[in-house]
Design an enzyme around this catalytic site. Sequence first.
Site, PDB file in Angstrom:
ATOM      1  N   TYR A 119       0.855  -1.195   0.000  1.00  0.00           N
ATOM      2  CA  TYR A 119       0.000   0.000   0.000  1.00  0.00           C
ATOM      3  C   TYR A 119       0.885   1.238   0.000  1.00  0.00           C
ATOM      4  O   TYR A 119       1.839   1.317   0.767  1.00  0.00           O
ATOM      5  CB  TYR A 119      -0.898   0.004   1.241  1.00  0.00           C
ATOM      6  CG  TYR A 119      -1.762   1.245   1.343  1.00  0.00           C
ATOM      7  CD1 TYR A 119      -3.048   1.256   0.824  1.00  0.00           C
ATOM      8  CD2 TYR A 119      -1.277   2.412   1.926  1.00  0.00           C
ATOM      9  CE1 TYR A 119      -3.834   2.391   0.894  1.00  0.00           C
ATOM     10  CE2 TYR A 119      -2.058   3.557   1.992  1.00  0.00           C
ATOM     11  CZ  TYR A 119      -3.335   3.539   1.476  1.00  0.00           C
ATOM     12  OH  TYR A 119      -4.113   4.670   1.535  1.00  0.00           O
ATOM     13  N   GLU A 207      -3.705   7.390  -4.248  1.00  0.00           N
ATOM     14  CA  GLU A 207      -3.634   6.118  -3.529  1.00  0.00           C
ATOM     15  C   GLU A 207      -3.330   4.971  -4.478  1.00  0.00           C
ATOM     16  O   GLU A 207      -4.053   4.753  -5.450  1.00  0.00           O
ATOM     17  CB  GLU A 207      -4.958   5.853  -2.798  1.00  0.00           C
ATOM     18  CG  GLU A 207      -4.909   4.621  -1.912  1.00  0.00           C
ATOM     19  CD  GLU A 207      -6.244   4.360  -1.222  1.00  0.00           C
ATOM     20  OE1 GLU A 207      -7.264   4.203  -1.945  1.00  0.00           O
ATOM     21  OE2 GLU A 207      -6.266   4.326   0.012  1.00  0.00           O
TER      22      GLU A 207
END
Length: 398
Positions: A119, A207
Amino acid sequence: MNIHEYQAKAVLKEFGVPVSAGKAVFSVEEAEAAAKELGGPLWVVKAQIHAGGRGKGKFKEPEAGDKGGVRLARSVEEVKTFVGQMLGKTLVTVQTGPAGKQVNRIYIEDGSDIEREFYLSALVDRATSRVAFVVSTEGGMDIEEVAHKSPEKILTFAVDPATGVMPHHGRTVAKALGLTGDLAKQAESLVTKLYAAFVAKDMAMLEINPLIVTKDGQLRCLDAKVSFDSNALYRHPDIVALRDVTEEDEKEIEASKHDLAYIALDGTIGCMVNGAGLAMATMDIIKLYGAEPANFLDVGGGASREKVTAAFKIITADPNVKGILVNIFGGIMKCDVIAEGVIAAVKEVGLKVPLVVRLEGTNVELGKKILNESGLNVISADDLDDAAQKIVKAVKGA
Ligand code: ADP
Ligand code: MG
């Protein structure tokens, strides 16, 4: 403003960020051509909606299948089948809310052989007033849950705008992700490129989940979610061109046409207020008295009668609105203009819910007189506290 995954990847690619080859399609025919062009042998068929969690999402229509909005395909035929199943259907994910979102475009992408999923995100951090990165080895999963259950697995650092990204930032990311050698170099280069894209395009959030390591040792962004600072859009016509209004709230689109600062919310009390601070205070006090606001709406300092009418129409068009609170402080704005706007709007769209009006400031007496003589069923209030209590009572009593 939000954009689709495939658009975000195209923007990132301009900055040299590694992404897979792919093509957005609107029909099964286009999907077939795209799949043949990409060549396979593995394709990923990805529903494009402005919401994450697509992989684990569920379609409302049973004929769309139960494999979610991100599917691996091993033949051109399979690509066509999946696209046919998903197009026009409604995908519900943890981020869409129960209503879901209609899938109108699909991204056909080269399939990757995934070794590991990470992530990585960047956002404007209000606490430090800097662009901050968030990095975790726990990619592909629900990052909120990781933050909650094992916060030690998430690393955050802010970048000094005077220096920009420095080599040590890249090393920090590589270390956090357990990358060494060539992969560590790739991580350093990636962070530099992402930061450059973030700043150059005035992003608000970027993101990448997952960021992957492929089986042949390449770092690649497999998903990309980007939103932009609306206040900076005027200097990015290329980004504005990516806007997909079918993904946006209809009421918010209508509001932006009239230059109204409007955000739709989940509550039952529609608010028409002038000034962002007063609008926030109005929402707070509605909550204090036990109800929820249906929207944030700042009609602005110098709103015209037309603007007020448009605002009122947007509020009443929301079926969740069970009562309306108009809270105006007449400074630049005159109370009589507000009163006339409200009356004009009610004449046009009718008034089926209780309406509480609190006016204060310039021409307040005239404003109140206009409302009182209009024959409308308006509940008038003396101050903010009184107004909030009256509207909550009217809504709860109904
Ligand atoms: P969402 O976050 O909306 O569920 P993603 O793009 O992250 O959508 O896709 C979900 C999962 O599907 C990823 O975590 C990854 O495992 C897999 N996936 C996505 N794109 C590809 C691809 N090009 N090749 C292989 N697997 C992929
Ligand atoms: Mg994802």
